[in-house]
Design a protein around this motif. Structure first.
Motif, PDB file in Angstrom:
ATOM      1  N   HIS A 249       0.833  -1.202   0.000  1.00 61.33           N
ATOM      2  CA  HIS A 249       0.000   0.000   0.000  1.00 61.33           C
ATOM      3  C   HIS A 249       0.874   1.262   0.000  1.00 61.33           C
ATOM      4  O   HIS A 249       2.035   1.235   0.422  1.00 61.33           O
ATOM      5  CB  HIS A 249      -0.935  -0.031   1.200  1.00 61.33           C
ATOM      6  N   ARG A 250       0.300   2.354  -0.464  1.00 63.09           N
ATOM      7  CA  ARG A 250       1.013   3.629  -0.574  1.00 63.09           C
ATOM      8  C   ARG A 250       0.444   4.643   0.420  1.00 63.09           C
ATOM      9  O   ARG A 250      -0.783   4.699   0.619  1.00 63.09           O
ATOM     10  CB  ARG A 250       0.845   4.223  -1.975  1.00 63.09           C
ATOM     11  N   MET A 251       1.331   5.452   0.998  1.00 63.06           N
ATOM     12  CA  MET A 251       0.920   6.519   1.907  1.00 63.06           C
ATOM     13  C   MET A 251       1.679   7.789   1.538  1.00 63.06           C
ATOM     14  O   MET A 251       2.817   7.718   1.087  1.00 63.06           O
ATOM     15  CB  MET A 251       1.230   6.124   3.350  1.00 63.06           C
ATOM     16  N   VAL A 252       1.026   8.935   1.736  1.00 62.33           N
ATOM     17  CA  VAL A 252       1.661  10.216   1.422  1.00 62.33           C
ATOM     18  C   VAL A 252       1.577  11.117   2.645  1.00 62.33           C
ATOM     19  O   VAL A 252       0.644  11.023   3.455  1.00 62.33           O
ATOM     20  CB  VAL A 252       1.004  10.901   0.203  1.00 62.33           C
ATOM     21  N   ARG A 253       2.569  12.009   2.779  1.00 63.51           N
ATOM     22  CA  ARG A 253       2.584  12.941   3.910  1.00 63.51           C
ATOM     23  C   ARG A 253       3.264  14.237   3.493  1.00 63.51           C
ATOM     24  O   ARG A 253       3.876  14.331   2.424  1.00 63.51           O
ATOM     25  CB  ARG A 253       3.309  12.326   5.098  1.00 63.51           C
ATOM     26  N   GLY A 254       3.139  15.231   4.387  1.00 67.13           N
ATOM     27  CA  GLY A 254       3.736  16.530   4.108  1.00 67.13           C
ATOM     28  C   GLY A 254       3.020  17.293   3.018  1.00 67.13           C
ATOM     29  O   GLY A 254       3.622  18.153   2.355  1.00 67.13           O
ATOM     30  N   LEU A 255       1.718  17.019   2.821  1.00 69.81           N
ATOM     31  CA  LEU A 255       0.985  17.688   1.743  1.00 69.81           C
ATOM     32  C   LEU A 255       0.669  19.130   2.124  1.00 69.81           C
ATOM     33  O   LEU A 255       0.207  19.429   3.226  1.00 69.81           O
ATOM     34  CB  LEU A 255      -0.316  16.943   1.446  1.00 69.81           C
ATOM     35  N   ARG A 256       0.904  20.036   1.179  1.00 76.56           N
ATOM     36  CA  ARG A 256       0.552  21.440   1.358  1.00 76.56           C
ATOM     37  C   ARG A 256      -0.942  21.627   1.065  1.00 76.56           C
ATOM     38  O   ARG A 256      -1.557  20.770   0.412  1.00 76.56           O
ATOM     39  CB  ARG A 256       1.396  22.310   0.429  1.00 76.56           C
ATOM     40  N   SER A 298      -6.257  11.464   6.796  1.00 77.06           N
ATOM     41  CA  SER A 298      -6.092  11.660   8.238  1.00 77.06           C
ATOM     42  C   SER A 298      -7.018  12.738   8.800  1.00 77.06           C
ATOM     43  O   SER A 298      -7.155  12.867  10.020  1.00 77.06           O
ATOM     44  CB  SER A 298      -4.630  12.035   8.556  1.00 77.06           C
ATOM     45  N   HIS A 299      -7.657  13.502   7.925  1.00 77.95           N
ATOM     46  CA  HIS A 299      -8.542  14.590   8.398  1.00 77.95           C
ATOM     47  C   HIS A 299      -9.943  14.050   8.696  1.00 77.95           C
ATOM     48  O   HIS A 299     -10.432  14.144   9.822  1.00 77.95           O
ATOM     49  CB  HIS A 299      -8.603  15.712   7.375  1.00 77.95           C
ATOM     50  N   PHE A 300     -10.582  13.477   7.668  1.00 77.67           N
ATOM     51  CA  PHE A 300     -11.948  12.982   7.849  1.00 77.67           C
ATOM     52  C   PHE A 300     -11.985  11.550   8.394  1.00 77.67           C
ATOM     53  O   PHE A 300     -12.959  11.143   9.020  1.00 77.67           O
ATOM     54  CB  PHE A 300     -12.718  13.060   6.528  1.00 77.67           C
ATOM     55  N   LYS A 301     -10.919  10.783   8.092  1.00 76.17           N
ATOM     56  CA  LYS A 301     -10.816   9.388   8.557  1.00 76.17           C
ATOM     57  C   LYS A 301     -11.998   8.531   8.100  1.00 76.17           C
ATOM     58  O   LYS A 301     -12.407   7.588   8.776  1.00 76.17           O
ATOM     59  CB  LYS A 301     -10.681   9.328  10.087  1.00 76.17           C
ATOM     60  N   ARG A 302     -12.530   8.865   6.931  1.00 80.30           N
ATOM     61  CA  ARG A 302     -13.645   8.082   6.369  1.00 80.30           C
ATOM     62  C   ARG A 302     -13.119   7.235   5.206  1.00 80.30           C
ATOM     63  O   ARG A 302     -12.411   7.745   4.330  1.00 80.30           O
ATOM     64  CB  ARG A 302     -14.755   9.005   5.864  1.00 80.30           C
ATOM     65  N   VAL A 368      -2.189   6.471   9.120  1.00 79.25           N
ATOM     66  CA  VAL A 368      -3.029   7.590   8.696  1.00 79.25           C
ATOM     67  C   VAL A 368      -3.905   8.069   9.852  1.00 79.25           C
ATOM     68  O   VAL A 368      -4.039   9.273  10.096  1.00 79.25           O
ATOM     69  CB  VAL A 368      -3.893   7.187   7.482  1.00 79.25           C
ATOM     70  N   GLN A 369      -4.485   7.149  10.578  1.00 81.13           N
ATOM     71  CA  GLN A 369      -5.364   7.548  11.691  1.00 81.13           C
ATOM     72  C   GLN A 369      -4.598   8.295  12.783  1.00 81.13           C
ATOM     73  O   GLN A 369      -5.172   9.114  13.497  1.00 81.13           O
ATOM     74  CB  GLN A 369      -6.074   6.317  12.251  1.00 81.13           C
ATOM     75  N   SER A 370      -3.304   8.016  12.906  1.00 81.08           N
ATOM     76  CA  SER A 370      -2.476   8.749  13.874  1.00 81.08           C
ATOM     77  C   SER A 370      -1.930  10.049  13.299  1.00 81.08           C
ATOM     78  O   SER A 370      -1.223  10.782  13.991  1.00 81.08           O
ATOM     79  CB  SER A 370      -1.303   7.867  14.321  1.00 81.08           C
ATOM     80  N   ALA A 371      -2.230  10.318  12.026  1.00 81.66           N
ATOM     81  CA  ALA A 371      -1.792  11.529  11.307  1.00 81.66           C
ATOM     82  C   ALA A 371      -0.294  11.555  11.036  1.00 81.66           C
ATOM     83  O   ALA A 371       0.256  12.602  10.697  1.00 81.66           O
ATOM     84  CB  ALA A 371      -2.224  12.793  12.040  1.00 81.66           C
ATOM     85  N   TYR A 373       0.848  10.031   8.524  1.00 86.78           N
ATOM     86  CA  TYR A 373       0.716  10.256   7.087  1.00 86.78           C
ATOM     87  C   TYR A 373      -0.619  10.952   6.836  1.00 86.78           C
ATOM     88  O   TYR A 373      -1.582  10.801   7.601  1.00 86.78           O
ATOM     89  CB  TYR A 373       0.778   8.938   6.315  1.00 86.78           C
ATOM     90  N   ASP A 374      -0.687  11.702   5.742  1.00 83.59           N
ATOM     91  CA  ASP A 374      -1.897  12.459   5.411  1.00 83.59           C
ATOM     92  C   ASP A 374      -2.974  11.595   4.763  1.00 83.59           C
ATOM     93  O   ASP A 374      -4.166  11.873   4.928  1.00 83.59           O
ATOM     94  CB  ASP A 374      -1.550  13.613   4.456  1.00 83.59           C
ATOM     95  N   ALA A 375      -2.573  10.596   4.007  1.00 84.07           N
ATOM     96  CA  ALA A 375      -3.544   9.757   3.308  1.00 84.07           C
ATOM     97  C   ALA A 375      -2.899   8.434   2.941  1.00 84.07           C
ATOM     98  O   ALA A 375      -1.668   8.330   2.851  1.00 84.07           O
ATOM     99  CB  ALA A 375      -4.062  10.460   2.046  1.00 84.07           C
ATOM    100  N   ALA A 376      -3.753   7.437   2.739  1.00 87.33           N
ATOM    101  CA  ALA A 376      -3.268   6.116   2.320  1.00 87.33           C
ATOM    102  C   ALA A 376      -4.108   5.612   1.163  1.00 87.33           C
ATOM    103  O   ALA A 376      -5.325   5.849   1.099  1.00 87.33           O
ATOM    104  CB  ALA A 376      -3.330   5.120   3.488  1.00 87.33           C
ATOM    105  N   PHE A 377      -3.437   4.904   0.258  1.00 83.28           N
ATOM    106  CA  PHE A 377      -4.081   4.270  -0.888  1.00 83.28           C
ATOM    107  C   PHE A 377      -3.859   2.762  -0.756  1.00 83.28           C
ATOM    108  O   PHE A 377      -2.718   2.300  -0.692  1.00 83.28           O
ATOM    109  CB  PHE A 377      -3.478   4.786  -2.196  1.00 83.28           C
ATOM    110  N   PHE A 378      -4.945   2.014  -0.737  1.00 82.03           N
ATOM    111  CA  PHE A 378      -4.878   0.572  -0.511  1.00 82.03           C
ATOM    112  C   PHE A 378      -5.000  -0.145  -1.856  1.00 82.03           C
ATOM    113  O   PHE A 378      -5.997   0.007  -2.567  1.00 82.03           O
ATOM    114  CB  PHE A 378      -5.985   0.131   0.445  1.00 82.03           C
TER     115      PHE A 378
END
Length: 419
Positions: A249-256, A298-302, A368-371, A373-378
């Protein structure tokens, strides 16, 4: 065609090491500092001491350690060439139990190409220099490259399993519960049968691209003919019922802020967005040919399932790539999201600048839930047939597109490159 030969292995003397269990280790690239310390404490001969060396001059120290083991008789040179049969009984991430069969052999190093040896994914640049310096110092292949070949009837494994007088040589158990059983086979008839099966085979590297490319560089550095023209491989039949591929899986962080907005726009533009009842459904099942990717931020966690609206979107985003490549979820994610929406470059991806990987969906979700990372792609699992199609088209998949489980332990046997 690939040239497959038995090897006169360097191997542990089990009487000196008290069996194989205390001295084997996982591949170097999955060992962290605490794990290395635990392995080192198991035995003065644990392979981690030479495969993942530390110190002021780590490569020289690894070579000195290997020489010391040989002087002390903990590592010996086999008396004759042999093939080694490996059975790995494991419980995969999908909780199913299987047994995968492999053959440890030496394989002549070739340039990548049809009918010989092919890669299946792009590699990161960093690990190659590390492995090259270790190979120069130790003059040995310390861990096998994991490669696939076609053997629809399982004839190669049958030849080894039915060879006369073959007895189990050693057994180990990994931390994840995988049971590894190893047999040494020097029966000439069985060896010839395996070579006959593999004679017209094309080998597809599943795991160990860095080590193969390093071995190729080393062979050219040394020049001429000799054992340095061969590399240690574990060969597994594409048709083996124990062969499975799991996703990374891929995760991204540090997004502006503007990247968050661009990401949302790209998702709405190119994907059908379906809310999921719970996070347990984030990993796509692969039940049909639709290209699906699970998503959570990580914001909406939906949790959501993203389904590509039309294959033509991938065709437009990847116009110069072969059709099998354009059907990969990892390739589409890289083109539309990582590079397209987020503006990542190949260098960013190679050096993990704002990008992370997780082989376990629960781990990705927690990060992601711990923030962190900003988002994850499964991602979904890539079928072996698709991997073959991409390689046959002359393409290499994006890094970490596949997760072959279990890993082949390091320390089962070594391939001496010095003579």
């Amino acid at each position: 065609m690939a040239t497959i030969e038995p090897l006169r292995a360097l191997r542990y003397d089990l009487a000196v090491t008290d069996g194989l269990q205390p001295v084997v280790a996982p591949p170097y690239d999955v060992i962290d500092a605490p794990g290395r310390a635990e392995l080192e404490a198991r035995s003065p001969y644990n392979v981690v001491r030479i495969d993942l060396p530390v110190g002021e001059a780590p490569y020289a120290e690894a070579a000195a350690e290997l020489r010391k083991w040989r002087v002390e008789g903990a590592v010996v040179r086999d008396h004759s060439p042999a093939l080694w049969a490996l059975a790995q009984t494991y419980r995969g991430p999908d909780r199913r139990t299987r047994t995968r069969h492999g053959i440890l052999a030496r394989v002549r190093i070739e340039e990548y190409g049809a009918g010989r040896i092919r890669p299946h994914e792009r590699t990161h640049p960093g690990p190659k220099e590390d492995r090259l310096r270790l190979m120069r110092a130790t003059k040995a292949n310390l861990s096998p490259i994991f490669s696939l070949f076609s053997d629809p009837d399982g004839a190669a494994w049958t030849a080894l399993a039915s060879a006369p007088g073959v007895q189990p040589w050693a057994e180990t158990r990994d931390a994840d519960g995988t049971k590894n059983r190893l047999w040494r086979v020097d029966d000439e008839g069985a060896i010839e049968q395996v070579k006959a099966v593999a004679r017209d085979a094309e080998l597809l590297i599943a795991d160990g691209h860095h080590r193969y490319e390093t071995a190729r560089v080393y062979a050219e550095e040394v020049g001429g003919e000799g054992p340095h023209r061969y590399v240690l491989m574990c060969l597994v039949a594409l048709e083996d019922p124990g062969l499975t591929v799991f996703p990374t899986h891929r995760m991204v962080r540090g997004l502006r802020p503007e990247q968050h907005e661009a990401l949302a726009d790209a998702i709405r533009q190119d994907f059908e967005v379906e809310p999921l009842e719970d996070t347990g459904a984030l990993q796509p099942s692969g039940a049909d040919d639709a290209l699906r990717i699970g998503y959570i931020d990580s914001h909406f966690k939906r949790p959501f399932m993203l389904t590509l609206k039309d294959p033509a979107i991938a065709d437009r985003a990847l116009p110069d790539r072969a059709e099998p490549y354009r059907r990969l979820d990892t390739a589409v994610l890289e083109a539309l999201i990582l590079k397209g929406a987020l503006g990542m470059t190949d260098e960013d991806i190679d050096h993990l600048a704002g990008l992370g990987y997780a082989r376990d969906s629960a781990q990705a979700l927690a990060l992601v839930q711990s923030a962190e990372y900003d988002a994850a792609f499964f991602m979904g699992a890539t079928p072996v047939k698709r991997i073959q199609e991409v390689a046959a088209a002359g393409e290499s998949m994006p890094p970490k597109s596949t997760y072959f489980f279990p890993k082949v332990p390091t320390g089962l046997v070594f391939n001496d490159l010095s003579r």
